[in-house]
Design a protein around this motif. Structure first.
Motif, PDB file in Angstrom:
ATOM      1  N   ASN A  11       0.820  -1.205   0.000  1.00  0.00           N
ATOM      2  CA  ASN A  11       0.000   0.000   0.000  1.00  0.00           C
ATOM      3  C   ASN A  11       0.857   1.259   0.000  1.00  0.00           C
ATOM      4  OD1 ASN A  11      -1.641   2.198   1.755  1.00  0.00           O
ATOM      5  ND2 ASN A  11      -3.028   0.939   0.535  1.00  0.00           N
ATOM      6  N   GLU A  12       0.392   2.275  -0.718  1.00  0.00           N
ATOM      7  CA  GLU A  12       1.179   3.495  -0.886  1.00  0.00           C
ATOM      8  C   GLU A  12       1.484   4.225   0.415  1.00  0.00           C
ATOM      9  OE1 GLU A  12      -2.845   4.170  -3.034  1.00  0.00           O
ATOM     10  OE2 GLU A  12      -1.610   2.487  -2.377  1.00  0.00           O
ATOM     11  N   TRP A  13       0.682   4.015   1.444  1.00  0.00           N
ATOM     12  CA  TRP A  13       0.946   4.648   2.739  1.00  0.00           C
ATOM     13  C   TRP A  13       1.825   3.785   3.628  1.00  0.00           C
ATOM     14  CZ3 TRP A  13       0.210   9.598   3.258  1.00  0.00           C
ATOM     15  CH2 TRP A  13      -0.806  10.241   2.529  1.00  0.00           C
ATOM     16  N   ASN A  14       2.113   2.565   3.190  1.00  0.00           N
ATOM     17  CA  ASN A  14       2.854   1.622   4.035  1.00  0.00           C
ATOM     18  C   ASN A  14       4.290   1.395   3.590  1.00  0.00           C
ATOM     19  OD1 ASN A  14       0.589   1.338   5.584  1.00  0.00           O
ATOM     20  ND2 ASN A  14      -0.038  -0.617   4.703  1.00  0.00           N
ATOM     21  N   ASN A  15       4.757   2.152   2.605  1.00  0.00           N
ATOM     22  CA  ASN A  15       6.162   2.078   2.192  1.00  0.00           C
ATOM     23  C   ASN A  15       6.606   3.445   1.703  1.00  0.00           C
ATOM     24  OD1 ASN A  15       5.832   2.196  -0.879  1.00  0.00           O
ATOM     25  ND2 ASN A  15       4.533   0.424  -0.379  1.00  0.00           N
ATOM     26  N   ALA A  16       7.892   3.601   1.479  1.00  0.00           N
ATOM     27  CA  ALA A  16       8.442   4.916   1.150  1.00  0.00           C
ATOM     28  C   ALA A  16       8.195   5.327  -0.295  1.00  0.00           C
ATOM     29  CB  ALA A  16       9.941   4.935   1.437  1.00  0.00           C
TER      30      ALA A  16
ATOM     31  N   ASN B  42       4.252   4.437  -6.849  1.00  0.00           N
ATOM     32  CA  ASN B  42       3.077   4.122  -6.046  1.00  0.00           C
ATOM     33  C   ASN B  42       2.808   2.623  -6.207  1.00  0.00           C
ATOM     34  OD1 ASN B  42       0.406   3.696  -5.126  1.00  0.00           O
ATOM     35  ND2 ASN B  42      -0.116   5.830  -5.482  1.00  0.00           N
ATOM     36  N   PHE B  43       3.406   1.832  -5.315  1.00  0.00           N
ATOM     37  CA  PHE B  43       3.306   0.376  -5.448  1.00  0.00           C
ATOM     38  C   PHE B  43       1.886  -0.122  -5.178  1.00  0.00           C
ATOM     39  CE2 PHE B  43       7.918   0.854  -4.708  1.00  0.00           C
ATOM     40  CZ  PHE B  43       8.374   0.183  -5.828  1.00  0.00           C
ATOM     41  N   GLY B  44       1.119   0.623  -4.383  1.00  0.00           N
ATOM     42  CA  GLY B  44      -0.271   0.228  -4.167  1.00  0.00           C
ATOM     43  C   GLY B  44      -1.074   0.335  -5.451  1.00  0.00           C
ATOM     44  N   ALA B  45      -0.944   1.464  -6.140  1.00  0.00           N
ATOM     45  CA  ALA B  45      -1.654   1.658  -7.408  1.00  0.00           C
ATOM     46  C   ALA B  45      -1.198   0.634  -8.439  1.00  0.00           C
ATOM     47  CB  ALA B  45      -1.427   3.076  -7.919  1.00  0.00           C
ATOM     48  N   LEU B  46       0.123   0.396  -8.522  1.00  0.00           N
ATOM     49  CA  LEU B  46       0.646  -0.589  -9.471  1.00  0.00           C
ATOM     50  C   LEU B  46       0.074  -1.970  -9.193  1.00  0.00           C
ATOM     51  CD1 LEU B  46       2.619  -1.536 -11.685  1.00  0.00           C
ATOM     52  CD2 LEU B  46       4.369  -1.723  -9.895  1.00  0.00           C
ATOM     53  N   THR B  47       0.035  -2.355  -7.922  1.00  0.00           N
ATOM     54  CA  THR B  47      -0.495  -3.671  -7.552  1.00  0.00           C
ATOM     55  C   THR B  47      -1.946  -3.818  -7.972  1.00  0.00           C
ATOM     56  OG1 THR B  47       1.010  -3.811  -5.655  1.00  0.00           O
ATOM     57  CG2 THR B  47      -0.944  -5.219  -5.598  1.00  0.00           C
TER      58      THR B  47
ATOM     59  N   GLY C 248       6.554   0.935  11.383  1.00  0.00           N
ATOM     60  CA  GLY C 248       7.124   2.215  11.000  1.00  0.00           C
ATOM     61  C   GLY C 248       6.113   3.339  11.113  1.00  0.00           C
ATOM     62  N   LEU C 249       6.614   4.531  11.402  1.00  0.00           N
ATOM     63  CA  LEU C 249       5.791   5.732  11.447  1.00  0.00           C
ATOM     64  C   LEU C 249       6.399   6.758  10.496  1.00  0.00           C
ATOM     65  CD1 LEU C 249       5.485   6.179  15.335  1.00  0.00           C
ATOM     66  CD2 LEU C 249       3.809   5.094  13.833  1.00  0.00           C
TER      67      LEU C 249
END
Length: 499
Positions: free
Chosen positions: A50-55, A183-188, A269-270
């Motif tokens: 998800n895009e909020w869960n990685n850099a 944006n790995f979430g969007a790609l996924t 992570g935060l």
């Protein structure tokens, strides 16, 4: 509650970027194979991808200082940087192929050009960065990198970071414009949408309860519908476990010898997120700093321009946290339940070895908001508390295993695939650089788990990924050709950029 059984060729567990990549590769290589995907959440790309869960960094060692360690003689080792960069080039090629073939649309929705920068303070760090620059800038994969220790030049590159900076310490930065925000979430989600259109059966809100080898050599995966409670058995010739932090417990369910003596340590992570668009607009780069002495590689601070849901935003972090969960959606019993007679000595040994990491995590967990703001102000001197919020990012499970080099209970910071001897089942464990190297990692799965098909598949793989099997570092002309081509296809050549 009812139970029935179906057969298929491939089962993918987890609807993240790894399963999406493997499923897409296999659909290209073996279009007639039947593929099923099981995901316990309601949609694809909701955990680590998800895009909020990685850099969101297209990790290619352009700015990450931990990929270029200083050797005892003072020289810079760029071996890992080259390796990481080449792996990301494979991802770029595969994504470009999917765009050209019409399987992915609007690459701007998942990848954008963004300068990658390294920023350091102090005489020692400045000297290190200069040596790193000279070591990398002469290499074909890192052409175009610039270095400056001139505050006036740095004001042009990173005005937000330089505004209000009063320290008399030396400062320096490198900058290279060929970096990316992904944006790995969007790609996924895009990949799974395409797979669904190509008759891949994707079932959400479904939990994998058992994975067992049957007498006929197949794998039986028992799943339960979370809402209805219905239980089903699905048999497959090949199973891939790509469930992020949940992969370890699922791997343990298989009982394969390769799953023994492996443990996991969860780290959450935060990130601090800027909700003031005027501030976010003043920064246009991914800027990585240097981890503090004694801190683990995962702690490298960075200030990132991100594009999420079509909007430019600004993130700073990461700050480490601790939860015994292996997934954000997991259980507080995950860590305890992952310990068994096969790995307890490995885990205990890691506990003894990782006292420094334990101390670091405790310190991070105890940080107040004011202390996090102090860390942010090392990057943005004029940062205001009212402009920033805290977002809990993803859970990562660092692999703990017995190795020849590190001995019992060695903590692994990379990504690795564990597979059965016959290649009929494989699981992905670990974290960074993770998603950026998804294509490389999944090609490795294909090669090791389907050796009998490789001669037949090789031409198609070369069509999708022209540099497959070739070192781009040793073939600079090929690298330049591929890098230029993929940049054009993916809209990374500046012709369709905001800046």
């Amino acid at each position: 509650m009812s139970s029935n059984q179906t057969n298929t060729d491939v089962i993918l567990i987890g609807a993240g970027v790894m399963s999406a990549t493997l499923g897409t590769l296999l659909k290209e290589l073996a279009p007639d194979w039947k593929i099923k995907v099981f995901e316990k959440l309601a949609n694809a790309g909701q955990e680590s991808s998800n895009e909020w869960n990685n850099a969101g960094t297209g990790h290619s060692a352009l700015c990450e200082l931990n990929y270029t360690p200083e050797k005892p003689d003072g020289s810079i080792d760029i071996t890992k940087a080259i390796n990481v960069n080449e792996k990301f080039q494979l991802s770029r090629q595969f994504w470009s192929y999917l765009v050209k073939s019409g399987q992915l649309h609007n690459p701007r929705d998942f990848i954008r050009p963004i300068p990658h920068m390294s920023f350091v303070e102090g005489e020692t760090n400045t000297a290190f960065l200069k040596k790193r620059f000279h070591a990398l800038s002469n290499h074909p994969l890192f052409q175009g990198m610039q270095f400056s220790d001139d505050p006036e030049q740095l004001k042009k590159w990173i005005p937000l970071i330089m505004d209000g900076r009063t320290s008399s310490e030396p400062i320096a930065a490198t900058k290279i414009d060929s970096g990316t925000d992904v944006n790995f979430g969007a790609l996924t989600r895009m990949l799974f949408d395409h797979l669904k259109q190509n008759n891949v059966e994707i079932t959400y809100k479904t939990r994998v309860e058992k994975i067992k080898r049957t007498s006929d050599g197949l794998w039986k995966v028992t799943v339960q519908d979370i809402e209805s409670g219905t239980i089903e058995d699905h048999k497959a010739k090949f199973v891939f476990i790509g469930a992020g932090g949940g992969s370890l417990s699922l791997l343990q369910k298989t009982g394969i010898p390769e799953s023994k003596h492996i443990g996991g340590f969860p780290v959450s992570g935060l990130f601090m997120v800027c909700h003031n668009p005027e501030v976010a607009a003043q920064h246009h780069a991914k800027v990585y700093g240097k981890a503090k002495i004694g801190a683990p590689p995962m702690s490298v601070p960075h200030l990132d321009t991100r594009y999420i849901e079509g909007k430019q935003t600004l993130l700073f972090g990461p700050f480490a946290g601790f939860s015994p969960k292996f997934l954000k959606s997991g259980s507080h019993l995950d860590l305890i339940s992952s310990i068994n007679p096969n790995n307890i000595l490995t885990m205990l040994a890691a506990g003894v070895k990782q006292r420094v990491l334990t101390k670091y995590l405790i310190q991070q967990v105890l940080l107040s908001n004011d202390q996090r703001m102090e860390a942010l102000r090392e990057f943005i001197p004029k940062a205001k508390s009212e402009d920033w919020d805290i977002v809990v990012a993803g859970q990562r499970v660092q692999v703990i295993k017995d190795t020849d080099a590190g001995g019992r209970g060695t903590l692994q910071f990379g990504t690795e695939v564990v597979r059965s001897a016959d290649g009929s089942i494989a699981a992905l464990l670990g974290a960074s650089p993770g998603a950026s190297t998804a294509v490389h990692v999944m090609l490795e799965v294909v090669q090791k788990c389907f050796p009998d098909q490789m001669n037949e598949w090789e031409p198609k793989i070369k069509e999708m990924i022209p540099s497959h099997g070739v070192s781009l570092a040793e073939n600079p002309e090929l690298f330049q050709e591929i890098h230029t081509s993929t940049a054009q296809t993916l809209g990374l050549d500046g012709s369709d950029s905001d800046k």
